[in-house]
Design a protein around this motif. Structure first.
Motif, PDB file in Angstrom:
ATOM      1  N   VAL A  16      38.596  27.935  38.456  1.00 35.29           N
ATOM      2  CA  VAL A  16      39.970  27.660  38.900  1.00 35.29           C
ATOM      3  C   VAL A  16      40.929  28.693  38.315  1.00 35.29           C
ATOM      4  O   VAL A  16      41.792  29.220  39.025  1.00 35.29           O
ATOM      5  CB  VAL A  16      40.386  26.221  38.514  1.00 35.29           C
ATOM      6  CG1 VAL A  16      41.879  26.018  38.695  1.00 35.29           C
ATOM      7  CG2 VAL A  16      39.596  25.209  39.325  1.00 35.29           C
ATOM      8  N   VAL A  17      40.787  29.000  37.019  1.00 38.53           N
ATOM      9  CA  VAL A  17      41.664  30.005  36.399  1.00 38.53           C
ATOM     10  C   VAL A  17      41.453  31.369  37.054  1.00 38.53           C
ATOM     11  O   VAL A  17      42.418  32.078  37.350  1.00 38.53           O
ATOM     12  CB  VAL A  17      41.412  30.066  34.874  1.00 38.53           C
ATOM     13  CG1 VAL A  17      42.082  31.273  34.252  1.00 38.53           C
ATOM     14  CG2 VAL A  17      41.893  28.790  34.214  1.00 38.53           C
ATOM     15  N   GLY A  18      40.224  31.736  37.315  1.00 43.62           N
ATOM     16  CA  GLY A  18      39.946  33.011  37.992  1.00 43.62           C
ATOM     17  C   GLY A  18      40.533  33.056  39.387  1.00 43.62           C
ATOM     18  O   GLY A  18      41.086  34.072  39.810  1.00 43.62           O
ATOM     19  N   PHE A  19      40.424  31.942  40.105  1.00 43.76           N
ATOM     20  CA  PHE A  19      40.968  31.882  41.461  1.00 43.76           C
ATOM     21  C   PHE A  19      42.486  32.019  41.441  1.00 43.76           C
ATOM     22  O   PHE A  19      43.064  32.755  42.249  1.00 43.76           O
ATOM     23  CB  PHE A  19      40.553  30.561  42.113  1.00 43.76           C
ATOM     24  CG  PHE A  19      40.978  30.420  43.540  1.00 43.76           C
ATOM     25  CD1 PHE A  19      40.329  31.128  44.539  1.00 43.76           C
ATOM     26  CD2 PHE A  19      42.039  29.604  43.884  1.00 43.76           C
ATOM     27  CE1 PHE A  19      40.714  31.018  45.854  1.00 43.76           C
ATOM     28  CE2 PHE A  19      42.439  29.473  45.199  1.00 43.76           C
ATOM     29  CZ  PHE A  19      41.773  30.179  46.185  1.00 43.76           C
ATOM     30  N   VAL A  20      43.142  31.337  40.513  1.00 42.65           N
ATOM     31  CA  VAL A  20      44.601  31.413  40.403  1.00 42.65           C
ATOM     32  C   VAL A  20      45.032  32.834  40.044  1.00 42.65           C
ATOM     33  O   VAL A  20      45.995  33.372  40.619  1.00 42.65           O
ATOM     34  CB  VAL A  20      45.123  30.387  39.379  1.00 42.65           C
ATOM     35  CG1 VAL A  20      46.582  30.635  39.048  1.00 42.65           C
ATOM     36  CG2 VAL A  20      44.924  28.975  39.896  1.00 42.65           C
ATOM     37  N   LEU A  21      44.338  33.458  39.108  1.00 41.95           N
ATOM     38  CA  LEU A  21      44.669  34.837  38.743  1.00 41.95           C
ATOM     39  C   LEU A  21      44.468  35.788  39.926  1.00 41.95           C
ATOM     40  O   LEU A  21      45.284  36.689  40.153  1.00 41.95           O
ATOM     41  CB  LEU A  21      43.829  35.290  37.552  1.00 41.95           C
ATOM     42  CG  LEU A  21      44.249  34.732  36.198  1.00 41.95           C
ATOM     43  CD1 LEU A  21      43.261  35.156  35.115  1.00 41.95           C
ATOM     44  CD2 LEU A  21      45.646  35.183  35.841  1.00 41.95           C
ATOM     45  N   ALA A  22      43.399  35.598  40.676  1.00 40.25           N
ATOM     46  CA  ALA A  22      43.149  36.451  41.844  1.00 40.25           C
ATOM     47  C   ALA A  22      44.264  36.286  42.876  1.00 40.25           C
ATOM     48  O   ALA A  22      44.733  37.273  43.457  1.00 40.25           O
ATOM     49  CB  ALA A  22      41.797  36.114  42.455  1.00 40.25           C
TER      50      ALA A  22
END
Length: 75
Positions: A16-22
């Motif tokens: 989820v954190v990676g998706f939000v950053l992307a």
């Protein structure tokens, strides 16, 4: 069993954190590209190296300003 569920929760959190950053990075790139494209349309670099507004847009803006200053006919 507890160790497996903790690993799944950590994996989901990282995803989820990676998706939000992307998404944030992609939106910044798109915003910058759109801003640059709009500037390229509005502004023009002259022979002297200075930037000025596109003459066609200035003429349109002057026509709109003149049309809005006209007094409407009274009946």
């Amino acid at each position: 069993m507890l160790d497996g569920s903790v690993a799944v929760i950590i994996a989901i959190a990282v995803y989820v954190v990676g998706f939000v950053l992307a998404i944030l990075i992609l939106s910044a790139v798109i915003r910058n590209a759109v801003r640059k494209a709009i500037e390229d349309v509005i502004y023009k670099k002259g022979k002297d190296g200075l930037w000025s507004a596109e003459p066609g847009l200035v003429a349109i803006a002057k026509e709109i300003a003149a049309a809005t200053r006209e007094t409407p006919p009274t009946h």
